[in-house]
Design a protein around this motif. Sequence first.
Motif, PDB file in Angstrom:
ATOM      1  N   TRP A   1       6.099  15.001  -0.023  1.00 24.65           N
ATOM      2  CA  TRP A   1       5.972  13.694   0.628  1.00 24.65           C
ATOM      3  C   TRP A   1       6.233  12.562  -0.378  1.00 24.65           C
ATOM      4  N   ARG A   2       5.728  12.751  -1.600  1.00 26.43           N
ATOM      5  CA  ARG A   2       5.895  11.720  -2.635  1.00 26.43           C
ATOM      6  C   ARG A   2       7.362  11.565  -3.021  1.00 26.43           C
ATOM      7  N   ILE A   3       8.076  12.704  -3.119  1.00 25.44           N
ATOM      8  CA  ILE A   3       9.487  12.654  -3.512  1.00 25.44           C
ATOM      9  C   ILE A   3      10.314  12.001  -2.402  1.00 25.44           C
TER      10      ILE A   3
ATOM     11  N   LYS B   1       0.827  -1.213   0.000  1.00 24.04           N
ATOM     12  CA  LYS B   1       0.000   0.000   0.000  1.00 24.04           C
ATOM     13  C   LYS B   1       0.856   1.255   0.000  1.00 24.04           C
ATOM     14  N   TYR B   2       0.241   2.329  -0.492  1.00 24.51           N
ATOM     15  CA  TYR B   2       0.812   3.658  -0.257  1.00 24.51           C
ATOM     16  C   TYR B   2       0.732   3.912   1.243  1.00 24.51           C
ATOM     17  N   ASN B   3       1.628   4.740   1.773  1.00 26.99           N
ATOM     18  CA  ASN B   3       1.581   5.016   3.217  1.00 26.99           C
ATOM     19  C   ASN B   3       0.340   5.864   3.559  1.00 26.99           C
TER      20      ASN B   3
ATOM     21  N   PHE C   1      -0.849  14.652 -13.091  1.00 28.45           N
ATOM     22  CA  PHE C   1      -1.753  15.070 -12.014  1.00 28.45           C
ATOM     23  C   PHE C   1      -1.006  15.902 -10.970  1.00 28.45           C
ATOM     24  N   TYR C   2       0.203  15.450 -10.601  1.00 30.11           N
ATOM     25  CA  TYR C   2       0.970  16.231  -9.618  1.00 30.11           C
ATOM     26  C   TYR C   2       1.201  17.644 -10.138  1.00 30.11           C
ATOM     27  N   ALA C   3       1.530  17.751 -11.437  1.00 28.85           N
ATOM     28  CA  ALA C   3       1.755  19.094 -12.010  1.00 28.85           C
ATOM     29  C   ALA C   3       0.456  19.894 -11.993  1.00 28.85           C
TER      30      ALA C   3
ATOM     31  N   LEU D   1     -10.268   8.782 -17.129  1.00 30.70           N
ATOM     32  CA  LEU D   1      -9.273   7.779 -17.536  1.00 30.70           C
ATOM     33  C   LEU D   1      -8.666   7.095 -16.310  1.00 30.70           C
ATOM     34  N   HIS D   2      -8.330   7.915 -15.300  1.00 29.41           N
ATOM     35  CA  HIS D   2      -7.707   7.429 -14.066  1.00 29.41           C
ATOM     36  C   HIS D   2      -8.656   6.487 -13.316  1.00 29.41           C
ATOM     37  N   VAL D   3      -9.908   6.903 -13.173  1.00 31.27           N
ATOM     38  CA  VAL D   3     -10.889   6.071 -12.462  1.00 31.27           C
ATOM     39  C   VAL D   3     -11.170   4.810 -13.289  1.00 31.27           C
TER      40      VAL D   3
ATOM     41  N   LEU E   1       0.528   9.712 -16.223  1.00 30.50           N
ATOM     42  CA  LEU E   1      -0.689  10.385 -15.768  1.00 30.50           C
ATOM     43  C   LEU E   1      -0.531  10.865 -14.328  1.00 30.50           C
ATOM     44  N   HIS E   2       0.111  10.046 -13.490  1.00 26.99           N
ATOM     45  CA  HIS E   2       0.274  10.440 -12.088  1.00 26.99           C
ATOM     46  C   HIS E   2       1.106  11.716 -11.971  1.00 26.99           C
ATOM     47  N   TRP E   3       2.211  11.798 -12.772  1.00 28.41           N
ATOM     48  CA  TRP E   3       3.056  12.990 -12.669  1.00 28.41           C
ATOM     49  C   TRP E   3       2.364  14.200 -13.298  1.00 28.41           C
TER      50      TRP E   3
ATOM     51  N   ARG F   1      -6.624  -1.368  -4.003  1.00 27.06           N
ATOM     52  CA  ARG F   1      -6.419  -1.475  -2.557  1.00 27.06           C
ATOM     53  C   ARG F   1      -5.129  -0.801  -2.094  1.00 27.06           C
ATOM     54  N   ARG F   2      -4.203  -0.550  -3.054  1.00 31.44           N
ATOM     55  CA  ARG F   2      -2.978   0.154  -2.681  1.00 31.44           C
ATOM     56  C   ARG F   2      -3.288   1.563  -2.187  1.00 31.44           C
ATOM     57  N   MET F   3      -4.455   2.092  -2.602  1.00 32.32           N
ATOM     58  CA  MET F   3      -4.793   3.474  -2.262  1.00 32.32           C
ATOM     59  C   MET F   3      -5.928   3.527  -1.231  1.00 32.32           C
TER      60      MET F   3
ATOM     61  N   LEU G   1      -4.001  12.094   1.796  1.00 27.55           N
ATOM     62  CA  LEU G   1      -3.930  13.268   0.916  1.00 27.55           C
ATOM     63  C   LEU G   1      -4.562  12.976  -0.443  1.00 27.55           C
ATOM     64  N   HIS G   2      -4.357  11.751  -0.969  1.00 35.41           N
ATOM     65  CA  HIS G   2      -4.954  11.417  -2.267  1.00 35.41           C
ATOM     66  C   HIS G   2      -6.465  11.624  -2.242  1.00 35.41           C
ATOM     67  N   TRP G   3      -7.128  11.094  -1.199  1.00 34.56           N
ATOM     68  CA  TRP G   3      -8.602  11.142  -1.189  1.00 34.56           C
ATOM     69  C   TRP G   3      -9.129  12.526  -0.840  1.00 34.56           C
ATOM     70  N   ILE G   4      -8.450  13.243   0.070  1.00 35.13           N
ATOM     71  CA  ILE G   4      -8.910  14.611   0.378  1.00 35.13           C
ATOM     72  C   ILE G   4      -8.794  15.478  -0.878  1.00 35.13           C
TER      73      ILE G   4
HETATM   74  C1  HEM Z   1     -10.268  13.243  -8.734  1.00 38.71           C
HETATM   75  C2  HEM Z   1      -9.021  13.525  -8.723  1.00 38.71           C
HETATM   76  C3  HEM Z   1      -7.878  12.555  -8.568  1.00 38.71           C
HETATM   77  C4  HEM Z   1      -6.574  12.900  -8.662  1.00 38.71           C
HETATM   78  C5  HEM Z   1      -6.028  14.297  -8.961  1.00 38.71           C
HETATM   79  C6  HEM Z   1      -5.786  11.696  -8.441  1.00 38.71           C
HETATM   80  C7  HEM Z   1      -4.408  11.670  -8.457  1.00 38.71           C
HETATM   81  C8  HEM Z   1      -3.641  10.542  -8.267  1.00 38.71           C
HETATM   82  C9  HEM Z   1      -2.199  10.519  -8.258  1.00 38.71           C
HETATM   83  C10 HEM Z   1      -1.292  11.739  -8.467  1.00 38.71           C
HETATM   84  C11 HEM Z   1      -1.812   9.244  -8.020  1.00 38.71           C
HETATM   85  C12 HEM Z   1      -0.376   8.720  -7.933  1.00 38.71           C
HETATM   86  C13 HEM Z   1       0.030   8.598  -6.495  1.00 38.71           C
HETATM   87  C14 HEM Z   1       1.531   8.508  -6.332  1.00 38.71           C
HETATM   88  O1  HEM Z   1       2.186   7.770  -7.071  1.00 38.71           O
HETATM   89  O2  HEM Z   1       2.031   9.179  -5.417  1.00 38.71           O
HETATM   90  C15 HEM Z   1      -3.005   8.452  -7.854  1.00 38.71           C
HETATM   91  C16 HEM Z   1      -3.035   7.111  -7.597  1.00 38.71           C
HETATM   92  C17 HEM Z   1      -4.192   6.355  -7.520  1.00 38.71           C
HETATM   93  N1  HEM Z   1      -5.475   6.816  -7.629  1.00 38.71           N
HETATM   94 FE1  HEM Z   1      -6.058   8.714  -7.933  1.00 38.71          FE
HETATM   95  N2  HEM Z   1      -6.634  10.641  -8.213  1.00 38.71           N
HETATM   96  C18 HEM Z   1      -7.924  11.111  -8.274  1.00 38.71           C
HETATM   97  C19 HEM Z   1      -9.077  10.369  -8.081  1.00 38.71           C
HETATM   98  C20 HEM Z   1      -9.120   8.998  -7.908  1.00 38.71           C
HETATM   99  C21 HEM Z   1     -10.328   8.219  -7.807  1.00 38.71           C
HETATM  100  C22 HEM Z   1     -11.767   8.760  -7.819  1.00 38.71           C
HETATM  101  C23 HEM Z   1      -9.945   6.908  -7.683  1.00 38.71           C
HETATM  102  C24 HEM Z   1     -10.816   5.689  -7.491  1.00 38.71           C
HETATM  103  C25 HEM Z   1     -11.372   5.030  -8.366  1.00 38.71           C
HETATM  104  C26 HEM Z   1      -8.497   6.875  -7.678  1.00 38.71           C
HETATM  105  C27 HEM Z   1      -7.709   5.753  -7.565  1.00 38.71           C
HETATM  106  C28 HEM Z   1      -6.346   5.731  -7.509  1.00 38.71           C
HETATM  107  C29 HEM Z   1      -5.544   4.525  -7.294  1.00 38.71           C
HETATM  108  C30 HEM Z   1      -6.073   3.105  -7.108  1.00 38.71           C
HETATM  109  C31 HEM Z   1      -4.202   4.915  -7.308  1.00 38.71           C
HETATM  110  C32 HEM Z   1      -2.970   4.016  -7.102  1.00 38.71           C
HETATM  111  C33 HEM Z   1      -2.360   3.671  -8.409  1.00 38.71           C
HETATM  112  C34 HEM Z   1      -1.080   2.909  -8.195  1.00 38.71           C
HETATM  113  O3  HEM Z   1      -1.052   2.024  -7.355  1.00 38.71           O
HETATM  114  O4  HEM Z   1      -0.074   3.220  -8.834  1.00 38.71           O
HETATM  115  N3  HEM Z   1      -8.032   8.176  -7.836  1.00 38.71           N
HETATM  116  N4  HEM Z   1      -4.118   9.270  -8.016  1.00 38.71           N
END
Ligand code: HEM
Length: 175
Positions: free
Chosen positions: A64-66, A8-10, A92-94, A154-156, A88-90, A172-174, A16-19
Amino acid sequence: MQEQAVLKYNGVARTLHWIIALAIITEIVLGLGNDAFRDSFPAMPIHKAIGITILALSLFRLYWRISHPAPPLPAAMPRWQVGLAHGLHWLFYAMIIAVPMSGWIMSSAGPYPLQWLGLFDIPKWPVMKDSPLAEAAHAGHEVMGKLFIPLILLHVGAALYHQFVVRDGVLRRML
Ligand code: HEM
Ligand code: HEM
């Protein structure tokens, strides 16, 4: 589900991801619905206050991520998916920094005071009304703000694909 421990992520990264995810979705609704909400509540001052909060949280999240690397992805994941996910993750960070920053710069050039929910003043950047910087920030804010929508879908979609089709526990990692 493959027989491999789900790393899992810590807790800080997950919280922070969900907030921030919830706050970004709220921001898009308030930003695009501003005209519709105008008569019922002050959507724009709330949009600005939440946006500045996102900026502060995102800067801390990036730090925190870095300093805390992500857990490795499942070994069986195709390389193109790993590349797409990281890209996509990076991005999003930008964007979680650039979008509120552009809003702040744009609003600094505007006539309204910047306040955080009436509790304290948010300082304004020295930006002139109609200056190239103010115009670029405005255009960038609208384009990037709307770009969030397809990227979030796309992310969801990717998260649900992993959960229900590949079943490799990535969601589940998140959680
Ligand atoms: C709405 C805005 C959202 C943003 C800006 C966002 C952003 C991000 C970012 C930046 C990461 C990478 C985390 C990292 O490597 O530090 C991530 C991972 C993740 N997000 Fe989101 N997220 C959003 C919504 C969601 C939603 C609604 C879901 C659920 C379906 C979700 C599920 C996940 C999952 C499962 C990961 C982990 C992917 C992995 O293990 O590499 N995210 N998200
Ligand atoms: C991550 C945070 C933010 C997101 C996702 C976001 C998103 C959006 C979106 C989607 C719009 C509608 C754009 C359009 O109608 O084309 C908008 C408008 C606006 N946002 Fe943001 N915003 C954020 C942060 C901020 C911040 C921090 C400020 C100022 C302090 C701000 C100020 C504004 C203003 C003034 C508008 C109206 C622009 C206009 O109609 O001309 N936003 N925002």
